[in-house]
Scaffold this active site. Structure first.
Site, PDB file in Angstrom:
ATOM      1  N   CYS A 111     -33.967   3.803  -5.067  1.00  0.00           N
ATOM      2  CA  CYS A 111     -34.405   2.413  -5.223  1.00  0.00           C
ATOM      3  C   CYS A 111     -33.457   1.423  -4.564  1.00  0.00           C
ATOM      4  CB  CYS A 111     -34.568   2.078  -6.704  1.00  0.00           C
ATOM      5  SG  CYS A 111     -35.792   3.121  -7.532  1.00  0.00           S
ATOM      6  N   LYS A 151     -35.975  -0.371 -18.114  1.00  0.00           N
ATOM      7  CA  LYS A 151     -36.703   0.731 -17.496  1.00  0.00           C
ATOM      8  C   LYS A 151     -35.869   2.011 -17.623  1.00  0.00           C
ATOM      9  CE  LYS A 151     -38.488   2.242 -13.031  1.00  0.00           C
ATOM     10  NZ  LYS A 151     -38.793   1.834 -11.662  1.00  0.00           N
ATOM     11  N   LYS A 158     -40.456  -0.013 -20.061  1.00  0.00           N
ATOM     12  CA  LYS A 158     -41.168   1.022 -19.318  1.00  0.00           C
ATOM     13  C   LYS A 158     -40.462   2.355 -19.481  1.00  0.00           C
ATOM     14  CE  LYS A 158     -42.138   2.198 -14.593  1.00  0.00           C
ATOM     15  NZ  LYS A 158     -41.912   1.876 -13.228  1.00  0.00           N
TER      16      LYS A 158
END
Ligand code: PBG
Length: 323
Positions: free
Chosen positions: A130, A195, A248
Protein backbone atom coordinates in the site's frame (compact mmCIF):
# COMPACT_ATOMS: atom_id res chain seq x y z
CA UNK A 1 -41.88 -6.34 38.28
CA UNK A 2 -40.88 -9.70 36.97
CA UNK A 3 -43.00 -12.48 35.55
CA UNK A 4 -45.98 -12.76 35.35
CA UNK A 5 -46.47 -8.96 35.34
CA UNK A 6 -43.71 -8.61 32.80
CA UNK A 7 -44.10 -10.66 29.64
CA UNK A 8 -41.54 -9.69 27.02
CA UNK A 9 -43.44 -11.59 24.34
CA UNK A 10 -46.40 -9.14 24.39
CA UNK A 11 -44.64 -6.71 22.05
CA UNK A 12 -43.49 -9.50 19.76
CA UNK A 13 -46.99 -10.75 19.05
CA UNK A 14 -47.66 -8.97 15.74
CA UNK A 15 -45.49 -7.58 12.98
CA UNK A 16 -46.85 -4.08 13.59
CA UNK A 17 -46.00 -4.22 17.30
CA UNK A 18 -42.52 -5.52 16.52
CA UNK A 19 -41.97 -2.70 14.04
CA UNK A 20 -43.13 -0.16 16.60
CA UNK A 21 -40.35 -1.11 19.01
CA UNK A 22 -37.59 -1.89 16.48
CA UNK A 23 -34.40 -0.20 17.66
CA UNK A 24 -32.33 -0.38 14.48
CA UNK A 25 -33.22 0.63 10.94
CA UNK A 26 -31.61 -0.41 7.69
CA UNK A 27 -32.20 1.46 4.45
CA UNK A 28 -30.62 1.61 0.98
CA UNK A 29 -29.33 5.16 1.50
CA UNK A 30 -27.01 3.86 4.25
CA UNK A 31 -25.36 1.34 1.93
CA UNK A 32 -22.26 1.95 -0.17
CA UNK A 33 -21.56 -0.27 -3.20
CA UNK A 34 -17.88 -0.93 -3.99
CA UNK A 35 -17.03 -1.22 -7.69
CA UNK A 36 -13.91 -2.24 -9.58
CA UNK A 37 -13.04 -0.31 -12.70
CA UNK A 38 -10.60 -1.65 -15.28
CA UNK A 39 -8.96 -0.19 -18.36
CA UNK A 40 -10.23 -1.11 -21.81
CA UNK A 41 -13.58 -1.07 -23.55
CA UNK A 42 -16.61 -3.30 -23.32
CA UNK A 43 -15.12 -5.20 -20.38
CA UNK A 44 -17.32 -7.00 -17.84
CA UNK A 45 -15.31 -9.69 -16.06
CA UNK A 46 -16.66 -11.92 -13.31
CA UNK A 47 -14.61 -12.00 -10.13
CA UNK A 48 -14.44 -15.72 -9.56
CA UNK A 49 -14.17 -15.62 -5.78
CA UNK A 50 -16.99 -13.08 -5.48
CA UNK A 51 -20.09 -14.43 -7.25
CA UNK A 52 -22.23 -11.59 -8.60
CA UNK A 53 -19.37 -9.07 -8.63
CA UNK A 54 -17.82 -7.94 -11.90
CA UNK A 55 -14.98 -5.70 -12.97
CA UNK A 56 -16.21 -3.05 -15.38
CA UNK A 57 -14.58 -0.84 -17.94
CA UNK A 58 -15.80 2.73 -17.81
CA UNK A 59 -18.92 2.68 -20.00
CA UNK A 60 -20.06 -0.61 -18.41
CA UNK A 61 -19.57 0.95 -14.99
CA UNK A 62 -21.68 3.94 -16.01
CA UNK A 63 -24.45 1.51 -17.05
CA UNK A 64 -24.11 -0.40 -13.77
CA UNK A 65 -24.33 2.90 -11.88
CA UNK A 66 -27.77 3.45 -13.38
CA UNK A 67 -28.98 0.30 -11.59
CA UNK A 68 -27.16 1.17 -8.37
CA UNK A 69 -28.70 4.64 -8.33
CA UNK A 70 -32.16 3.28 -9.19
CA UNK A 71 -31.94 0.87 -6.25
CA UNK A 72 -31.49 3.87 -3.95
CA UNK A 73 -27.99 2.89 -2.82
CA UNK A 74 -26.27 5.77 -1.01
CA UNK A 75 -22.97 5.85 -2.86
CA UNK A 76 -20.43 4.07 -5.04
CA UNK A 77 -16.92 3.40 -3.74
CA UNK A 78 -14.48 3.12 -6.64
CA UNK A 79 -11.40 0.93 -6.87
CA UNK A 80 -9.13 1.08 -9.90
CA UNK A 81 -7.42 -1.89 -11.50
CA UNK A 82 -4.88 -0.31 -13.86
CA UNK A 83 -3.39 -2.07 -16.89
CA UNK A 84 0.18 -1.26 -15.82
CA UNK A 85 1.81 -1.13 -12.40
CA UNK A 86 5.15 0.27 -11.28
CA UNK A 87 7.22 0.89 -8.15
CA UNK A 88 5.96 4.40 -7.59
CA UNK A 89 2.27 3.61 -8.27
CA UNK A 90 2.13 6.31 -10.94
CA UNK A 91 -1.28 5.09 -12.15
CA UNK A 92 -2.77 6.12 -8.80
CA UNK A 93 -2.26 9.87 -9.32
CA UNK A 94 -2.40 10.02 -13.12
CA UNK A 95 -5.04 12.50 -14.27
CA UNK A 96 -5.82 10.07 -17.09
CA UNK A 97 -5.83 7.10 -14.70
CA UNK A 98 -8.64 4.60 -14.70
CA UNK A 99 -10.32 5.97 -11.54
CA UNK A 100 -9.98 9.61 -12.58
CA UNK A 101 -11.56 8.89 -15.96
CA UNK A 102 -14.29 6.78 -14.38
CA UNK A 103 -15.16 9.52 -11.89
CA UNK A 104 -15.52 12.06 -14.71
CA UNK A 105 -17.74 9.70 -16.69
CA UNK A 106 -19.87 8.77 -13.67
CA UNK A 107 -20.40 12.34 -12.51
CA UNK A 108 -21.21 13.38 -16.08
CA UNK A 109 -23.85 10.68 -16.47
CA UNK A 110 -25.19 10.58 -12.89
CA UNK A 111 -24.52 13.94 -11.23
CA UNK A 112 -26.72 12.99 -8.26
CA UNK A 113 -24.98 9.70 -7.49
CA UNK A 114 -22.37 10.10 -4.75
CA UNK A 115 -18.99 8.83 -5.89
CA UNK A 116 -16.34 8.03 -3.27
CA UNK A 117 -12.84 7.00 -4.30
CA UNK A 118 -10.58 4.59 -2.48
CA UNK A 119 -7.20 6.25 -2.01
CA UNK A 120 -4.45 3.64 -1.82
CA UNK A 121 -1.43 2.58 -3.80
CA UNK A 122 -1.71 -1.23 -3.55
CA UNK A 123 -3.60 -1.69 -6.83
CA UNK A 124 -0.98 0.42 -8.62
CA UNK A 125 2.33 -0.86 -7.21
CA UNK A 126 4.20 -3.68 -8.91
CA UNK A 127 4.79 -5.32 -5.49
CA UNK A 128 1.20 -4.88 -4.27
CA UNK A 129 2.03 -3.04 -1.05
CA UNK A 130 0.00 0.00 0.00
CA UNK A 131 2.97 2.33 -0.24
CA UNK A 132 6.37 3.18 -1.61
CA UNK A 133 8.88 0.48 -0.69
CA UNK A 134 12.41 1.51 0.29
CA UNK A 135 14.97 -1.00 1.62
CA UNK A 136 12.30 -3.67 1.83
CA UNK A 137 9.94 -1.56 3.96
CA UNK A 138 6.95 0.62 3.21
CA UNK A 139 8.21 4.19 3.68
CA UNK A 140 5.52 6.09 5.58
CA UNK A 141 6.26 9.71 4.74
CA UNK A 142 7.04 9.21 1.05
CA UNK A 143 3.83 7.20 0.73
CA UNK A 144 1.81 9.96 2.38
CA UNK A 145 2.97 12.42 -0.29
CA UNK A 146 1.86 10.07 -3.08
CA UNK A 147 -1.48 9.47 -1.36
CA UNK A 148 -2.12 13.21 -1.14
CA UNK A 149 -1.36 13.55 -4.86
CA UNK A 150 -3.80 10.72 -5.52
CA UNK A 151 -6.54 12.30 -3.40
CA UNK A 152 -6.12 15.64 -5.17
CA UNK A 153 -6.37 14.02 -8.60
CA UNK A 154 -9.59 12.28 -7.50
CA UNK A 155 -11.04 15.55 -6.18
CA UNK A 156 -10.05 17.29 -9.39
CA UNK A 157 -11.91 14.62 -11.37
CA UNK A 158 -15.02 15.36 -9.32
CA UNK A 159 -15.06 12.78 -6.51
CA UNK A 160 -17.63 13.61 -3.83
CA UNK A 161 -15.38 12.19 -1.08
CA UNK A 162 -11.99 10.50 -0.80
CA UNK A 163 -11.37 7.43 1.33
CA UNK A 164 -7.74 6.67 2.25
CA UNK A 165 -7.36 2.95 3.06
CA UNK A 166 -3.58 2.58 3.36
CA UNK A 167 -3.06 2.94 7.16
CA UNK A 168 0.01 5.20 6.92
CA UNK A 169 0.52 7.56 9.87
CA UNK A 170 -0.38 11.18 9.27
CA UNK A 171 -2.01 10.70 5.90
CA UNK A 172 -5.33 12.27 6.85
CA UNK A 173 -3.69 15.51 7.98
CA UNK A 174 -1.54 15.77 4.87
CA UNK A 175 -4.42 14.95 2.52
CA UNK A 176 -6.65 17.53 4.27
CA UNK A 177 -3.99 20.21 4.10
CA UNK A 178 -3.19 19.61 0.44
CA UNK A 179 -6.84 19.32 -0.61
CA UNK A 180 -7.49 22.69 1.05
CA UNK A 181 -4.48 24.27 -0.63
CA UNK A 182 -5.63 23.05 -4.03
CA UNK A 183 -9.12 24.47 -3.67
CA UNK A 184 -10.94 21.34 -2.48
CA UNK A 185 -11.80 22.39 1.06
CA UNK A 186 -15.32 21.06 0.53
CA UNK A 187 -14.30 17.47 -0.24
CA UNK A 188 -14.76 15.23 2.80
CA UNK A 189 -12.29 12.56 3.93
CA UNK A 190 -13.77 9.20 4.86
CA UNK A 191 -10.84 7.66 6.64
CA UNK A 192 -10.35 3.91 6.94
CA UNK A 193 -9.18 4.78 10.43
CA UNK A 194 -9.27 1.31 11.97
CA UNK A 195 -8.34 -1.25 9.36
CA UNK A 196 -7.11 -4.66 10.44
CA UNK A 197 -4.53 -6.96 8.85
CA UNK A 198 -7.30 -9.41 8.03
CA UNK A 199 -7.55 -12.76 6.26
CA UNK A 200 -10.98 -11.68 5.01
CA UNK A 201 -9.53 -9.51 2.21
CA UNK A 202 -8.52 -12.54 0.12
CA UNK A 203 -11.21 -12.31 -2.57
CA UNK A 204 -10.68 -8.53 -2.92
CA UNK A 205 -7.03 -9.06 -3.68
CA UNK A 206 -8.05 -11.37 -6.55
CA UNK A 207 -10.45 -8.74 -7.82
CA UNK A 208 -7.97 -5.86 -7.51
CA UNK A 209 -4.84 -7.88 -8.29
CA UNK A 210 -3.26 -6.42 -5.16
CA UNK A 211 -1.83 -9.38 -3.26
CA UNK A 212 1.54 -8.29 -1.83
CA UNK A 213 4.40 -9.87 -3.79
CA UNK A 214 6.42 -10.27 -0.60
CA UNK A 215 5.61 -10.15 3.10
CA UNK A 216 2.22 -9.05 4.38
CA UNK A 217 0.49 -5.88 5.58
CA UNK A 218 1.08 -6.34 9.31
CA UNK A 219 3.57 -3.49 9.54
CA UNK A 220 0.84 -1.00 8.71
CA UNK A 221 -2.60 -2.57 9.32
CA UNK A 222 -3.91 -3.23 12.85
CA UNK A 223 -3.30 -6.44 14.78
CA UNK A 224 -6.66 -8.30 15.01
CA UNK A 225 -6.08 -8.76 18.75
CA UNK A 226 -6.18 -5.00 19.48
CA UNK A 227 -9.17 -2.75 20.15
CA UNK A 228 -7.78 0.10 22.30
CA UNK A 229 -5.39 0.78 19.44
CA UNK A 230 -8.30 0.97 16.96
CA UNK A 231 -9.94 3.63 19.12
CA UNK A 232 -6.67 5.61 19.28
CA UNK A 233 -6.35 5.42 15.49
CA UNK A 234 -9.90 6.75 15.13
CA UNK A 235 -9.28 9.67 17.49
CA UNK A 236 -6.02 10.59 15.76
CA UNK A 237 -7.72 10.64 12.37
CA UNK A 238 -10.43 12.94 13.73
CA UNK A 239 -7.77 15.28 15.09
CA UNK A 240 -6.11 15.28 11.67
CA UNK A 241 -9.38 16.30 10.02
CA UNK A 242 -11.24 13.13 9.05
CA UNK A 243 -14.93 13.79 8.45
CA UNK A 244 -16.03 10.18 8.76
CA UNK A 245 -14.31 7.13 10.23
CA UNK A 246 -14.34 3.49 9.21
CA UNK A 247 -13.83 0.11 10.84
CA UNK A 248 -12.86 -2.75 8.57
CA UNK A 249 -13.72 -5.67 8.38
CA UNK A 250 -17.18 -5.43 9.94
CA UNK A 251 -18.66 -8.60 11.43
CA UNK A 252 -15.54 -9.98 13.17
CA UNK A 253 -15.02 -6.47 14.64
CA UNK A 254 -18.50 -5.42 15.82
CA UNK A 255 -17.07 -4.70 19.26
CA UNK A 256 -14.64 -2.27 17.65
CA UNK A 257 -17.48 -0.59 15.72
CA UNK A 258 -19.29 -0.05 19.02
CA UNK A 259 -16.22 1.21 20.84
CA UNK A 260 -15.19 3.64 18.10
CA UNK A 261 -18.73 5.01 17.94
CA UNK A 262 -18.99 5.43 21.71
CA UNK A 263 -15.54 6.99 22.00
CA UNK A 264 -15.95 9.50 19.14
CA UNK A 265 -19.68 9.97 18.35
CA UNK A 266 -18.38 10.77 14.85
CA UNK A 267 -19.99 9.59 11.61
CA UNK A 268 -18.88 6.00 11.19
CA UNK A 269 -18.85 3.46 8.37
CA UNK A 270 -18.07 -0.23 8.61
CA UNK A 271 -16.74 -2.24 5.68
CA UNK A 272 -18.38 -5.62 5.18
CA UNK A 273 -15.43 -6.95 3.22
CA UNK A 274 -14.96 -9.38 0.36
CA UNK A 275 -14.39 -12.46 2.54
CA UNK A 276 -17.53 -11.73 4.55
CA UNK A 277 -19.45 -11.42 1.26
CA UNK A 278 -18.01 -14.56 -0.30
CA UNK A 279 -18.74 -16.70 2.76
CA UNK A 280 -22.42 -15.73 2.63
CA UNK A 281 -22.54 -16.30 -1.14
CA UNK A 282 -20.89 -19.72 -0.82
CA UNK A 283 -23.21 -20.89 1.95
CA UNK A 284 -26.23 -19.59 0.04
CA UNK A 285 -25.12 -21.29 -3.18
CA UNK A 286 -24.99 -24.58 -1.29
CA UNK A 287 -28.47 -24.03 0.10
CA UNK A 288 -27.11 -23.92 3.65
CA UNK A 289 -28.59 -20.55 4.61
CA UNK A 290 -31.45 -18.34 3.49
CA UNK A 291 -29.33 -15.70 1.73
CA UNK A 292 -31.69 -12.78 1.95
CA UNK A 293 -32.49 -13.30 5.63
CA UNK A 294 -28.85 -13.92 6.56
CA UNK A 295 -27.63 -10.84 4.68
CA UNK A 296 -30.25 -8.49 6.12
CA UNK A 297 -29.54 -9.86 9.61
CA UNK A 298 -25.81 -9.30 9.10
CA UNK A 299 -26.26 -5.74 7.84
CA UNK A 300 -28.69 -4.94 10.67
CA UNK A 301 -26.16 -6.22 13.21
CA UNK A 302 -23.51 -3.89 11.77
CA UNK A 303 -25.90 -0.94 12.12
CA UNK A 304 -26.87 -2.08 15.63
CA UNK A 305 -23.19 -2.10 16.62
CA UNK A 306 -23.03 1.61 15.78
CA UNK A 307 -22.22 2.02 12.09
CA UNK A 308 -24.07 4.84 10.30
CA UNK A 309 -23.15 3.53 6.85
CA UNK A 310 -22.09 0.13 5.54
CA UNK A 311 -19.79 -0.55 2.63
CA UNK A 312 -20.96 -3.89 1.24
CA UNK A 313 -20.81 -5.84 -2.02
CA UNK A 314 -24.45 -6.68 -1.26
CA UNK A 315 -25.51 -3.01 -1.44
CA UNK A 316 -27.41 -3.19 -4.73
CA UNK A 317 -29.02 -6.55 -3.95
CA UNK A 318 -29.92 -5.63 -0.38
CA UNK A 319 -31.35 -2.30 -1.49
CA UNK A 320 -33.71 -4.17 -3.80
CA UNK A 321 -34.74 -6.47 -0.94
CA UNK A 322 -35.40 -3.47 1.29
CA UNK A 323 -37.68 -1.76 -1.19
C1 PBG B 1 -6.68 -1.43 -0.29
C2 PBG B 1 -7.91 -2.08 0.16
C3 PBG B 1 -8.13 -3.41 0.52
C4 PBG B 1 -9.49 -3.53 0.73
C5 PBG B 1 -10.06 -2.27 0.54
N1 PBG B 1 -9.05 -1.36 0.23
C6 PBG B 1 -7.27 -4.58 0.54
C7 PBG B 1 -6.14 -4.74 1.43
O1 PBG B 1 -5.88 -3.97 2.35
O2 PBG B 1 -5.45 -5.71 1.16
C8 PBG B 1 -10.21 -4.80 1.07
C9 PBG B 1 -11.63 -4.81 0.75
C10 PBG B 1 -12.28 -6.12 0.78
O3 PBG B 1 -11.73 -7.16 1.15
O4 PBG B 1 -13.45 -6.12 0.40
N2 PBG B 1 -5.79 -1.04 0.63
Amino acid sequence: MAFPATRMRRLRRTKALRELVRETSLSPAELIQPAFVVAGEGVREDVESMPGIERFSISELVAEATDVAAAGVGALLLFGVPSAKDESASGAYDDEGVVQMAVRALKGAHPDLTVITDVCLCEYTSHGHCGFVRDGEVDNDLTVELLAKTAISHAEAGADAVAPSDMMDGRVGTIRHQLDEEGHAGVPIISYSSKYASAFYGPFRDAAESTPGFGDRRSYQLDPANADEAVREAKLDLEEGADMLMVKPATPYLDVVRRVKDATRAPLAAYHVSGEYSMLKAAAANGWIDERAAVLETLTSIRRAGADAIVTYYAKEAAAWLR
